[in-house]
Design a protein around this motif. Sequence first.
Motif, PDB file in Angstrom:
ATOM      1  N   PHE A  52       0.785  -1.214  -0.045  1.00  0.00           N
ATOM      2  CA  PHE A  52      -0.003  -0.015  -0.093  1.00  0.00           C
ATOM      3  C   PHE A  52       0.725   1.322   0.077  1.00  0.00           C
ATOM      4  CE2 PHE A  52      -3.065  -3.089   1.468  1.00  0.00           C
ATOM      5  CZ  PHE A  52      -4.213  -3.024   0.584  1.00  0.00           C
ATOM      6  N   PRO A  53       2.197   1.315   0.337  1.00  0.00           N
ATOM      7  CA  PRO A  53       2.764   2.680   0.274  1.00  0.00           C
ATOM      8  C   PRO A  53       2.876   3.338  -1.090  1.00  0.00           C
ATOM      9  CG  PRO A  53       3.989   0.902   1.645  1.00  0.00           C
ATOM     10  CD  PRO A  53       2.919   0.283   0.808  1.00  0.00           C
ATOM     11  N   ILE A  54       3.238   4.616  -0.952  1.00  0.00           N
ATOM     12  CA  ILE A  54       3.176   5.385  -2.107  1.00  0.00           C
ATOM     13  C   ILE A  54       1.951   5.338  -2.882  1.00  0.00           C
ATOM     14  CG2 ILE A  54       4.694   6.647  -3.922  1.00  0.00           C
ATOM     15  CD1 ILE A  54       6.926   4.434  -2.478  1.00  0.00           C
ATOM     16  N   GLY A  55       0.849   5.529  -2.309  1.00  0.00           N
ATOM     17  CA  GLY A  55      -0.435   5.354  -2.906  1.00  0.00           C
ATOM     18  C   GLY A  55      -0.937   3.952  -3.659  1.00  0.00           C
ATOM     19  N   MET A  56      -0.688   2.827  -2.843  1.00  0.00           N
ATOM     20  CA  MET A  56      -0.943   1.683  -3.534  1.00  0.00           C
ATOM     21  C   MET A  56       0.097   0.980  -4.440  1.00  0.00           C
ATOM     22  SD  MET A  56      -5.190   1.272  -3.784  1.00  0.00           S
ATOM     23  CE  MET A  56      -6.145   1.734  -2.189  1.00  0.00           C
ATOM     24  N   GLY A  57       1.256   0.567  -3.955  1.00  0.00           N
ATOM     25  CA  GLY A  57       2.251   0.203  -4.849  1.00  0.00           C
ATOM     26  C   GLY A  57       2.927   1.218  -5.795  1.00  0.00           C
ATOM     27  N   ASN A  58       2.911   2.300  -5.435  1.00  0.00           N
ATOM     28  CA  ASN A  58       3.514   3.348  -6.119  1.00  0.00           C
ATOM     29  C   ASN A  58       2.770   3.851  -7.330  1.00  0.00           C
ATOM     30  OD1 ASN A  58       5.705   5.242  -6.387  1.00  0.00           O
ATOM     31  ND2 ASN A  58       6.927   3.837  -7.695  1.00  0.00           N
ATOM     32  N   SER A  59       1.541   3.605  -6.891  1.00  0.00           N
ATOM     33  CA  SER A  59       0.623   4.188  -8.292  1.00  0.00           C
ATOM     34  C   SER A  59      -0.026   5.532  -7.762  1.00  0.00           C
ATOM     35  CB  SER A  59      -0.659   3.237  -8.491  1.00  0.00           C
ATOM     36  OG  SER A  59      -1.550   3.243  -7.231  1.00  0.00           O
ATOM     37  N   GLY A  60       0.377   6.040  -6.877  1.00  0.00           N
ATOM     38  CA  GLY A  60      -0.160   7.653  -6.506  1.00  0.00           C
ATOM     39  C   GLY A  60      -1.661   7.566  -6.321  1.00  0.00           C
ATOM     40  N   CYS A  61      -2.510   6.426  -5.784  1.00  0.00           N
ATOM     41  CA  CYS A  61      -3.782   6.411  -5.468  1.00  0.00           C
ATOM     42  C   CYS A  61      -3.940   6.863  -3.942  1.00  0.00           C
ATOM     43  CB  CYS A  61      -4.475   5.028  -5.972  1.00  0.00           C
ATOM     44  SG  CYS A  61      -4.455   4.771  -7.500  1.00  0.00           S
ATOM     45  N   ALA A  62      -4.690   6.122  -3.263  1.00  0.00           N
ATOM     46  CA  ALA A  62      -5.089   6.093  -1.775  1.00  0.00           C
ATOM     47  C   ALA A  62      -3.832   6.407  -1.118  1.00  0.00           C
ATOM     48  CB  ALA A  62      -6.188   5.196  -1.139  1.00  0.00           C
ATOM     49  N   CYS A  63      -3.654   7.356  -0.130  1.00  0.00           N
ATOM     50  CA  CYS A  63      -2.663   7.409   0.817  1.00  0.00           C
ATOM     51  C   CYS A  63      -2.390   6.143   1.558  1.00  0.00           C
ATOM     52  CB  CYS A  63      -2.853   8.593   1.825  1.00  0.00           C
ATOM     53  SG  CYS A  63      -1.623   8.909   3.100  1.00  0.00           S
ATOM     54  N   GLY A  64      -1.208   5.551   1.449  1.00  0.00           N
ATOM     55  CA  GLY A  64      -0.903   4.464   2.346  1.00  0.00           C
ATOM     56  C   GLY A  64      -1.042   4.553   3.795  1.00  0.00           C
ATOM     57  N   ALA A  65      -0.902   5.509   4.496  1.00  0.00           N
ATOM     58  CA  ALA A  65      -1.169   5.778   5.493  1.00  0.00           C
ATOM     59  C   ALA A  65      -2.463   5.262   6.172  1.00  0.00           C
ATOM     60  CB  ALA A  65      -0.481   7.105   6.388  1.00  0.00           C
ATOM     61  N   ILE A  66      -3.365   6.101   5.320  1.00  0.00           N
ATOM     62  CA  ILE A  66      -4.809   5.964   5.611  1.00  0.00           C
ATOM     63  C   ILE A  66      -5.201   4.320   5.550  1.00  0.00           C
ATOM     64  CG2 ILE A  66      -5.969   6.515   3.628  1.00  0.00           C
ATOM     65  CD1 ILE A  66      -7.098   7.875   6.805  1.00  0.00           C
ATOM     66  N   VAL A  67      -4.622   3.805   4.443  1.00  0.00           N
ATOM     67  CA  VAL A  67      -5.090   2.354   4.200  1.00  0.00           C
ATOM     68  C   VAL A  67      -4.497   1.477   5.395  1.00  0.00           C
ATOM     69  CG1 VAL A  67      -4.713   0.448   2.861  1.00  0.00           C
ATOM     70  CG2 VAL A  67      -5.003   2.528   1.542  1.00  0.00           C
TER      71      VAL A  67
END
Length: 161
Positions: A52-67
């Motif tokens: 999940f980091p960097i927006g789901m596998g470096n895709s820039g989507c949902a913030c990894g912290a919130i996930v």
Amino acid sequence: MIEEIDLQKVKETAETYYRDGDFYCSESIVKTIRDAFALSLPDDVIAMASGFPIGMGNSGCACGAIVGGIMALGMFFGRTQGKDQKVQKAMDLAHELHDFFQKNHKVLCCQILTKGMTLGSPVHMKQCIAFTGEVAEETARIIARELEIKVKNGSRIIDVR
């Protein structure tokens, strides 16, 4: 189960894991929450947060912290049996954490949150470390409130209801 949780320590621990390069945001939060609440869950729960980091596998989507925060809520309030109505509580608390972050930062999209930043730069690291600590702290606050665990922030006892 623990009787008391220190939100300041939760925040600082999650930030340290990220700052020191031990873990990314989502992993730092899951590990911190698991350890702070003394859950007897295997390290596999941390590994589950690794994509999940960097927006789901470096895709820039949902913030990894919130996930990571939502995953941590699931460790307490998620269901393990199909059709278990317990899922509604997990979803309600995930929505609460989502709204908390969105209220403070307007968006949850990693790409927008880090717009104009170079990945790994001091400004990027400072922001993401802060997000990690903030989400870990709020996640712990929600869990403590729901489980009626005494909460302190440093040396100060607080009421999270």
